[in-house]
Structure formats: structure tokens, C-alpha cells
Write a protein that holds these residues in place. Sequence first.
Motif, mmCIF file in Angstrom:
data_model
loop_
_atom_site.group_PDB
_atom_site.id
_atom_site.type_symbol
_atom_site.label_atom_id
_atom_site.label_comp_id
_atom_site.label_asym_id
_atom_site.label_seq_id
_atom_site.Cartn_x
_atom_site.Cartn_y
_atom_site.Cartn_z
ATOM 1 N N THR A 106 40.343 57.837 32.969
ATOM 2 C CA THR A 106 40.046 56.595 33.837
ATOM 3 C C THR A 106 41.228 55.247 33.234
ATOM 4 O O THR A 106 41.160 55.104 32.185
ATOM 5 N N TYR A 107 41.604 54.608 34.364
ATOM 6 C CA TYR A 107 42.422 53.594 34.192
ATOM 7 C C TYR A 107 41.747 52.295 34.274
ATOM 8 O O TYR A 107 41.377 51.969 35.194
ATOM 9 N N ASN A 108 41.346 51.614 32.975
ATOM 10 C CA ASN A 108 40.689 50.535 33.011
ATOM 11 C C ASN A 108 41.664 49.347 33.116
ATOM 12 O O ASN A 108 42.465 48.960 32.116
ATOM 13 N N ASP A 109 41.571 48.307 33.894
ATOM 14 C CA ASP A 109 42.321 47.397 34.345
ATOM 15 C C ASP A 109 42.003 46.098 33.297
ATOM 16 O O ASP A 109 40.967 45.485 33.449
ATOM 17 N N ILE A 110 42.926 45.784 32.608
ATOM 18 C CA ILE A 110 42.657 44.713 31.558
ATOM 19 C C ILE A 110 43.800 43.528 31.705
ATOM 20 O O ILE A 110 43.982 42.720 31.101
ATOM 21 N N THR A 111 44.477 43.751 33.055
ATOM 22 C CA THR A 111 45.293 42.855 33.373
ATOM 23 C C THR A 111 44.741 41.160 33.256
ATOM 24 O O THR A 111 43.757 40.836 33.717
ATOM 25 N N PRO A 112 45.482 40.399 32.455
ATOM 26 C CA PRO A 112 44.982 39.154 32.211
ATOM 27 C C PRO A 112 44.884 38.161 33.219
ATOM 28 O O PRO A 112 45.499 38.354 34.286
ATOM 29 N N ILE A 113 43.953 37.367 33.034
ATOM 30 C CA ILE A 113 43.770 36.429 34.486
ATOM 31 C C ILE A 113 44.783 34.906 33.936
ATOM 32 O O ILE A 113 44.778 34.606 32.805
ATOM 33 N N ARG A 114 45.337 34.688 34.976
ATOM 34 C CA ARG A 114 46.169 33.377 35.040
ATOM 35 C C ARG A 114 45.595 32.174 34.889
ATOM 36 O O ARG A 114 45.726 31.297 34.267
ATOM 37 N N SER A 115 44.631 32.363 36.092
ATOM 38 C CA SER A 115 43.880 30.814 36.301
ATOM 39 C C SER A 115 42.425 31.321 36.997
ATOM 40 O O SER A 115 42.725 32.195 37.888
ATOM 41 N N SER A 116 41.366 30.388 36.949
ATOM 42 C CA SER A 116 40.446 30.607 37.999
ATOM 43 C C SER A 116 40.117 29.318 38.247
ATOM 44 O O SER A 116 40.164 28.276 37.695
ATOM 45 N N VAL A 117 39.904 29.100 39.628
ATOM 46 C CA VAL A 117 39.663 27.706 40.223
ATOM 47 C C VAL A 117 38.734 27.849 41.325
ATOM 48 O O VAL A 117 38.640 29.058 42.066
ATOM 49 N N THR A 118 38.078 27.018 41.782
ATOM 50 C CA THR A 118 37.021 26.648 42.658
ATOM 51 C C THR A 118 37.982 26.115 43.773
ATOM 52 O O THR A 118 38.476 25.253 43.989
#
Length: 761
Positions: free
Chosen positions: A90-102
Amino acid sequence: MPLAKIIFRPGVNKETTSYGIDVKDIPGWFDSNLIRFRKGRPEKMGGWEKLSANTIEGTGRSLHTWAALDGSKYMGLGTQKKFYVEEGGTYNDITPIRSSVTLGTNPFKTGSASSGVVTVTAAAHGAVNGDFVTYSGATITDGITAAQLNTEHEITLVDSNSYTIDTGGSASSGSTAGGGSAVIASYQINVGLDVEVAGVGFGSGLWGGITSGYSQTTLNDSGGINDSVTSFTLTSASSFETAASTISADVALNASSLPLASSTAFPSKGTVIIGSEKIRYATNAGNVLGTITRGTDGTTAAAHSSGAAVTFVGLIQIDDELIQYTGKSSNTIDAGVVRGVRGTTAASHSDGANVLEANDFIAWGGTSSITTTEKLRLWSQDNWGEDLAFCALDDVPYYWDKTLGLGARATTFASQTGASDAPTITRRIMVSTTDRHIVCLGCNPLSETDQDLLQIRWCDQESPFDWTPSATNTAGGQRLSSGSEIITAMKGRQEIIVWTDANLHAMRFTGPPLTFGFSLLASNISIISPNSVVAVGDRMFWMDTENFYVYAGNVQVIPCTVLRYLFDDVNLDQSDKFFAASNKIFDEVLWFYVSSDATEIDRYVKFNYVEGTWDIGSLVRTAWVDHTVHTRPRACGLSDSANAVFIHELGENDDGSAMSSYIESSDFDLGDGNNFMFVNRIIPDIDIAGTDSTVNYVLKTRDFPGDSLATNSTSSVSATTQQSFVRARSRQAVIRIESSETDIAWTTGDLRMDIRPDGTR
């Protein structure tokens, strides 16, 4: 006449002609595919199977395996789009988050009725085409459900403030806004490039001359465009610049700046046209365009009078073509269009092709200030105990904490609890040998933010987030004194070897107070790509631009019998993709590379470092990891056009299909080479495994070295074949042993032939 025993010299040799390989009447092997030499005998390579039915997003460029204390086995896998940790297939996606915005209220707008494509309004989103975003908090919009919105989507860029996604839903009415006022968009780090563009360094973007902040969109011409049109439509041309003014004073032939009536509308750098002369400039201040280059793009420098019109010349890139323009009408580029400029070739482009602003392009081989979105996406990674440290080339270093679970994404070193002065950009990252320091190479110096490509830093021993040197810890740094950039590094048992663009250095743990000592091992030597080195025990094997080398305390050239074959047919524009791999089960190292007519890896050369033999072949593999915690090597490749991971040396097939394996000899004389000889019988010596399996013995002949080879006979040989009768008359011959069946393995022995004289003509 007695049977003639034909003994072939081990290894493939393509350094001379097929006939010229014959040394002291002992012929050799001249061509091969998917075979290996073991104890001097050619045999078919082992097969491979997919690790699992699951596939990955993007082309795999890096693999690393390790085990946790609880026995769990992990594999880090980096592509140009994602970063995964694999466990149990199983390939678990751990790609980092660049930004989270509303996002703003009702950020989604449906397209046509029944379509699932939605336009998203997101001011200054910072995404590039192909990025991934995940939404939460969205409400049903025009029949597209919340579940269809609140998931991961791939972005198709429109402009810097909007993009589209395909929800897979169906809009009820179309052209309807919605989503509510609490939509949170979590953007993953920008995707990287999957095709290298020629220029400075290792993947420095858009032919080595684009700075950051360029605009992007897509081609919006139904059916695409051909190689001669001078008007085409973009999805959005609003960010593609146009400007016009006049010069405010006479400009002499040797002038070094351009005074304008107003330069406000002109970008900070680019190209202008005055009359028929095109002029590049690098600065824009106080209504003066400075640092200019006269008579560019094939034009001739000339004097210009005050009041002459000055027009900005925009430059865009579609696929591998650069196009100039001077004007647009709404979203249509339609004025001053010149196709295939600055060393590129005019070509046809498909509707939906990426279109990038390229105004900062300088020249083939020009310098550039590059961003991570403009590079071929390469990764380096290493485990810190159970956890994983990794980074893309010249990017932010990240850390994945195993205790947070496979559903947790990696985060930056600088964001970790207790982090102190952790690097924020680095070229490579690794964990040193027994002393347990995380090492960043080509990183930002302490207390600085700009990257220094000769700077090496390391954390405190056993403290991965403490990078502040003090009298009570072992954190520190060192800037290499020679070369202009670190290309890569590889750790051995007792040292880390560092390659710059000019030299080879050793980094060895010495303990307090300096922690590490550095020494110059060799000068005027480098490496062809960041991943073209592999360590096997206490030796390191690598590929440079003209030779293969091994380091085992000192540097030695590896004699190579396929060197000319490789470098006469190689695409050096894609050299960043080249990588080295080891297969310790069979004492082999491999180099995968791109041939001259390809843009992706399609070939390999292989070296048996115990027997000193080489062989060659064709195989699409983009990353490889030798057996460590797993029992067999693993590699990234394609399966039915989808990216997958394969387990090698498993079975005898190409993931269930037949492997096309063969070994072909050099020309050898039939007799003394003076007379024509008649061959009427072949006695094969071959060990074949596989029920009812057969191998073909193909006899080819010619009378003179300059003649074309003619296939004389093909004999199907099984494990019980005693002899095969043929009829061939010639001076010299070639034997090819091949198989294209499933579930077959074979190893050759010595060949005997029944040969008799047959005249001189």
C-alpha cells in the motif's frame, strides 16, 4: 574433419568492430539484452513482478527501504508529484502540505450542465499545473455533492487566482457558484518537472534562464495548433505581459541603457523591440531599462531617435518551443508572434498543453535564479531510526514521524518541536554512518536563508532538530573550499564521499571539537548526475561524463568495454535522470540512462565487479533499491502505461509476459578466415529450465567484415536437443542465442560446430 569448439571471451565488447573483437583467435560477445554473466557464462536475467496492483502518481525517482523496531518494513518513494511510504504493498501518501487557507465565500463555480469540472476562485493560490489540493468544509454545489468536493483533486491552472478541478460529479444547471463560506483548501507542495530542460546545472529550470514567479495557463485552441500559426488562444492571457512606450532621448549605437518616457508597465527584465532591433534588459528602475544586450535574437544593433516606439516582446514556452509576441486581444496572442526562437524549433501543440511565461529566459547556458517548481524532481532520503528524513533537490527538508502513523504527512524540519536553526533549503540529505548525525549538503548556512551550494551542515548527535552549534553539542557546518557546487554525496562504511562539479571530497567523523574532518580525494573529476553513484560494501561506483570510476580508498577508472556504445548514443540533456543501482545477489552494478532518441530512461549498462564483465540491454526503470530489509531488489517502472513498483529477481517473466533475452557473438572465422567453410551441424551446450521450453540458436554469416549479416538458419533447441543440422557456407559467422517464451531460464556453455573447407571463392 573434427568438430570445432567455439569458446567466447566473457563480457560484451562494443569498443571496436564486431570482427575486431576476435583476440588471439578467441571471439567475444557483441550484443545482449536482459542477460548476465556468471562464472564467465551468459545466462538469462531473472524476471520481475509488480509489488502490488496499486499504482503511484508520477514517475518514481527515489527508493529507500528500512525496518521499524516492531518488524514493519517500509519503503520511501518519491515521484515528481508525490512522496509515499509503502508498507505491505500500500502506498501511503505523506506528501507535505505547502499551505492551508480558507477560501472566500462560494469559491466553486460549475461549468456546463452535466459536467463535473469546477472553477475554483483562490486568490494568490501559488499552485502550478498538476498540483494537488484537498478541500474540507465544502457544501453541495449545483448537484455536485459535498463528498465529491471534500477530497483530493488535481489542479488545472487557469491563472494566479483561479484553477479548475474535475470532481467526477454532474452539475445540475451549470454556471452556478457555491461551496459555502467555510471551505479550507490544503495545498500540497508544488509538483516538479518530469522532463529535464537543457541549461545550467542539474535541472535548472526552463533551459537555465527562468526566474521565479512566472505565469502559467493552458492552450485553449480546439484541436491544438500547428507549427506555423501566428495566432492562438489561451485559457487566460491576463497575466501575460504587454507594454509600450517611447524612448525619451536619442539612443546611440553603443548605448548601455534605454531611457523611456515611462517604464512602469514593463516587467523587471525581458526584451523590447525598437524599430527592427531587439534588445534584452536586466533592470528596470527610474524609467530606465539597464544592463542591456543589443541586437539580440538575430537582429542588428542600430541608433534610435528620441520618440521612437518601444514595445515589450513577450516570451512564452509551450512544451519545448519558445515563442515571442508583442500583443494580444483578450485571451488570444495575435501580434508580433515569432515561432521557434532562441534555439528551439516550431512544433505542433495539443489543446490543453501547458503555457508558461518565459520573459526572464536569458540564453542556453545562461545563469538563473531558480525555484523548485522549475527543476527535474529528484529526491534524497534516509531513515533516522524508524523515521524518515527526505528532501527534493534544492528544496525544503522534511521529516516523517513513524509514531504518528502512515496517515500522517511529513512536515518541515524547521516546524518540529524544539527545532533550532534547522536548514530550510538543501540539495541533499542523509544520515551519517555510526555517529548518527543528519547531514544536509548544499544548504543555507547558519542564520542565513539563501542556499549555498558548497555549504554542509549537520545536527547535534542523536538530536535531529538541533542544528545550533554550541560548546555542549556536536552540531556544526563546513563550507567546501573548491568547486562551485555540490552535486551529490554517498555514505560508505566509514565516510561520506562528496562530489562537487570539479572535485571529490571525503567527510569523516573525527569527534569533538570539529565533529567531522574533510579531505580532498581527487581533482578534475565529477559525476554525471546526482543519482549515478551506488555504494557496495566499502566501494563506490559512479558514472562521469566520459568514464566509469570506483572508489575504495583511492579513485580508479573502471575499464569499460561498452563505453563508446553508451556515449555515442546517449541523451545528455536528460542526464539528471541517469542513476546507478546495485544487485548484490549477482555482484552487479547497473547504470540506467536515456538513449539519444528518447526522453526517458530506456537502457542500461551492467558491470559485474567480481568478474570484470559488462553487458547491455533495454529496460525502462526510473529508480531502484537493492535488497536490504526485503529479500529482492525493487524498482520503479511502467505497467500498462501506469507507474508501478516491481520486485526483481522473482520468477522468469516480465510481470507475466515473456522477456526478450538474447546474447549475440562477435564475428568469428570459420577456419583460418582465408577459405570458405561449410557448416552443416551445430552441437549446443545449454542448460534450460522450464517445461517444454526452447531457445533459438540463430546462425548468421558474411564473407567480408563490410558485408551485411545474413541470417542463415534458426535452430530451436530444448534441454534434450543433441544436435541441429544446418547448411551454411561463408568465411565468418555470428551466433545469437535468444528466447522469447514465458517461464524459461537458461545458461550457455561451449558451442561446437561441424565445419569443413569449401574452396576459396
